[in-house]
Design a protein around this motif. Sequence first.
Motif, PDB file in Angstrom:
ATOM      1  N   ARG A  66       2.833  -7.338   1.771  1.00 44.73           N
ATOM      2  CA  ARG A  66       2.475  -7.611   3.138  1.00 44.73           C
ATOM      3  C   ARG A  66       1.159  -7.868   3.797  1.00 44.73           C
ATOM      4  O   ARG A  66       0.755  -8.382   4.806  1.00 44.73           O
ATOM      5  CB  ARG A  66       2.925  -6.355   4.056  1.00 44.73           C
ATOM      6  CG  ARG A  66       2.027  -4.958   3.674  1.00 44.73           C
ATOM      7  CD  ARG A  66       2.702  -3.888   4.342  1.00 44.73           C
ATOM      8  NE  ARG A  66       1.797  -2.819   4.145  1.00 44.73           N
ATOM      9  CZ  ARG A  66       2.168  -1.537   4.611  1.00 44.73           C
ATOM     10  NH1 ARG A  66       3.139  -1.203   5.218  1.00 44.73           N
ATOM     11  NH2 ARG A  66       1.311  -0.412   4.622  1.00 44.73           N
ATOM     12  N   ASN A  67       0.142  -7.816   2.548  1.00 43.76           N
ATOM     13  CA  ASN A  67      -1.100  -8.100   2.724  1.00 43.76           C
ATOM     14  C   ASN A  67      -1.419  -9.566   2.341  1.00 43.76           C
ATOM     15  O   ASN A  67      -3.110  -9.851   2.081  1.00 43.76           O
ATOM     16  CB  ASN A  67      -2.106  -7.050   2.374  1.00 43.76           C
ATOM     17  CG  ASN A  67      -2.056  -6.744   0.858  1.00 43.76           C
ATOM     18  OD1 ASN A  67      -0.990  -6.890   0.189  1.00 43.76           O
ATOM     19  ND2 ASN A  67      -3.143  -6.644   0.133  1.00 43.76           N
ATOM     20  N   VAL A  68      -0.624  -9.918   1.729  1.00 45.88           N
ATOM     21  CA  VAL A  68      -0.897 -11.448   0.861  1.00 45.88           C
ATOM     22  C   VAL A  68      -0.033 -12.612   1.527  1.00 45.88           C
ATOM     23  O   VAL A  68       1.116 -12.419   1.974  1.00 45.88           O
ATOM     24  CB  VAL A  68      -0.596 -11.325  -0.545  1.00 45.88           C
ATOM     25  CG1 VAL A  68      -0.848 -12.700  -1.437  1.00 45.88           C
ATOM     26  CG2 VAL A  68      -1.573 -10.255  -1.229  1.00 45.88           C
ATOM     27  N   SER A  69      -0.786 -13.712   1.853  1.00 49.85           N
ATOM     28  CA  SER A  69       0.166 -14.963   2.014  1.00 49.85           C
ATOM     29  C   SER A  69      -0.553 -16.049   1.228  1.00 49.85           C
ATOM     30  O   SER A  69      -1.342 -16.300   0.863  1.00 49.85           O
ATOM     31  CB  SER A  69      -0.442 -15.294   3.532  1.00 49.85           C
ATOM     32  OG  SER A  69      -1.848 -15.731   3.811  1.00 49.85           O
ATOM     33  N   ALA A  87     -11.482  -9.148   3.630  1.00 51.29           N
ATOM     34  CA  ALA A  87     -10.461 -10.410   3.845  1.00 51.29           C
ATOM     35  C   ALA A  87     -11.070 -11.433   2.937  1.00 51.29           C
ATOM     36  O   ALA A  87     -12.273 -11.947   2.588  1.00 51.29           O
ATOM     37  CB  ALA A  87     -10.835 -10.887   5.411  1.00 51.29           C
ATOM     38  N   LYS A 142      -4.401  -3.227  -2.730  1.00 49.85           N
ATOM     39  CA  LYS A 142      -5.124  -2.659  -1.700  1.00 49.85           C
ATOM     40  C   LYS A 142      -4.577  -3.197  -0.259  1.00 49.85           C
ATOM     41  O   LYS A 142      -4.998  -4.189  -0.001  1.00 49.85           O
ATOM     42  CB  LYS A 142      -6.586  -2.666  -1.826  1.00 49.85           C
ATOM     43  CG  LYS A 142      -7.169  -2.178  -3.142  1.00 49.85           C
ATOM     44  CD  LYS A 142      -8.632  -1.956  -3.127  1.00 49.85           C
ATOM     45  CE  LYS A 142      -9.116  -1.058  -2.080  1.00 49.85           C
ATOM     46  NZ  LYS A 142     -10.663  -0.827  -2.054  1.00 49.85           N
ATOM     47  N   GLN A 143      -3.737  -2.345   0.383  1.00 48.16           N
ATOM     48  CA  GLN A 143      -3.115  -2.709   1.636  1.00 48.16           C
ATOM     49  C   GLN A 143      -4.251  -3.274   3.035  1.00 48.16           C
ATOM     50  O   GLN A 143      -3.635  -3.549   3.648  1.00 48.16           O
ATOM     51  CB  GLN A 143      -1.950  -1.935   1.892  1.00 48.16           C
ATOM     52  CG  GLN A 143      -0.884  -2.092   0.976  1.00 48.16           C
ATOM     53  CD  GLN A 143       0.245  -1.438   1.244  1.00 48.16           C
ATOM     54  OE1 GLN A 143       0.301  -0.686   2.103  1.00 48.16           O
ATOM     55  NE2 GLN A 143       1.378  -1.711   0.372  1.00 48.16           N
ATOM     56  N   ASP A 144      -5.344  -2.470   2.569  1.00 50.98           N
ATOM     57  CA  ASP A 144      -6.366  -2.606   3.627  1.00 50.98           C
ATOM     58  C   ASP A 144      -7.442  -3.926   3.417  1.00 50.98           C
ATOM     59  O   ASP A 144      -8.244  -4.211   4.133  1.00 50.98           O
ATOM     60  CB  ASP A 144      -7.230  -1.526   3.573  1.00 50.98           C
ATOM     61  CG  ASP A 144      -8.085  -1.248   2.389  1.00 50.98           C
ATOM     62  OD1 ASP A 144      -7.518  -1.833   1.264  1.00 50.98           O
ATOM     63  OD2 ASP A 144      -8.811  -0.527   2.358  1.00 50.98           O
ATOM     64  N   VAL A 145      -6.696  -4.875   2.223  1.00 49.12           N
ATOM     65  CA  VAL A 145      -7.647  -6.098   2.205  1.00 49.12           C
ATOM     66  C   VAL A 145      -6.568  -7.088   2.335  1.00 49.12           C
ATOM     67  O   VAL A 145      -5.486  -7.127   1.945  1.00 49.12           O
ATOM     68  CB  VAL A 145      -8.178  -6.067   0.753  1.00 49.12           C
ATOM     69  CG1 VAL A 145      -8.772  -7.181   0.323  1.00 49.12           C
ATOM     70  CG2 VAL A 145      -9.118  -4.966   0.582  1.00 49.12           C
ATOM     71  N   LEU A 146      -6.731  -8.249   3.405  1.00 46.72           N
ATOM     72  CA  LEU A 146      -6.154  -9.175   3.535  1.00 46.72           C
ATOM     73  C   LEU A 146      -6.490 -10.609   2.515  1.00 46.72           C
ATOM     74  O   LEU A 146      -7.704 -10.739   2.538  1.00 46.72           O
ATOM     75  CB  LEU A 146      -6.245  -9.578   5.111  1.00 46.72           C
ATOM     76  CG  LEU A 146      -5.726  -8.582   5.887  1.00 46.72           C
ATOM     77  CD1 LEU A 146      -6.085  -9.298   7.296  1.00 46.72           C
ATOM     78  CD2 LEU A 146      -4.363  -8.292   5.726  1.00 46.72           C
ATOM     79  N   SER A 156      -5.523 -14.543   1.844  1.00 46.71           N
ATOM     80  CA  SER A 156      -4.719 -15.690   2.323  1.00 46.71           C
ATOM     81  C   SER A 156      -4.982 -16.740   1.337  1.00 46.71           C
ATOM     82  O   SER A 156      -6.247 -17.226   1.005  1.00 46.71           O
ATOM     83  CB  SER A 156      -5.362 -16.056   3.611  1.00 46.71           C
ATOM     84  OG  SER A 156      -4.662 -17.420   4.088  1.00 46.71           O
TER      85      SER A 156
END
Length: 274
Positions: free
Chosen positions: A189-192, A100, A151-155, A157
């Motif tokens: 989907r893993n990025v804001s 994260a 890498k969709q398992d890393v968030l 923000s």
Amino acid sequence: MASETSQPPMAWRLCGNQVKLWRQDAGVSREELGQEAGYGSETIRAMEQGRRRPTQRLLDIADEMCGARGKLRAASAYLQPESVPERIEAFLDAEARAIAQCHYQTLLIPGLLQTEEYARALLSAHCPPVDDRTVEERLSLRMSRQERLRKQDVLFSFVLYEAALHTGVGGPEVMNGQLSRLLDVGGLRNVSVQVLLTEHGRHGWLDGPFTLFETDERERYLYMEAPGMNGLFEERGHVGNFSQRFGMLRAQALNFEDSAAHIRKLAEEWRSTN
């Protein structure tokens, strides 16, 4: 980890010390070496202490005068610019292990979100100037780091102070492309990506950018950077304070949809000025 400050590369200091040891062993004074190489004795001293980069000419002359038989000349290969400066290795390690990441930027787009054109404009304007080879090496490193966004398992923000969207790095065309990039990445989907409007932000939010990392072992780090110095911190209270600060930033920033609409509006403005 304690903060790190900029200092001469270890290779400079090691090479300079070798010149000093060979010179002393051969009974050659600094003045004699300087006269032969065309440098003052204080310049020789600075190179021997690693405060200045030992030049190829110094290595050639010292090698010959001190009978080093190529050993000092060979050191030149280790004095070339490094693609990853030593002072940011700890940051890159934390970034690579993070599950994260929280980024706050005040005046510039974060490196992970930069287009190649935007990043090149920034790196080319570095002060003090660096050569083309160094620019290309640093650009390649920055672009390769962006693979982690997939890498969709890393968030991830990101909160961007609105001023970062108005800083005209590279001109209108580059900025238009950069804001379009923000919209594309913000759709993952893993990025804001959120925008903190200048009218809503507090003056305290101008203190500077920072990044928070959390690893799969629940290690938490804070990274802060300023001109000429940077630091990676893991002291729990310090990291916790900035985690709370980031939470307040997100709460005051526009939500995802409104942020995207605002970025889209500014991209059109940049496009119209091109």
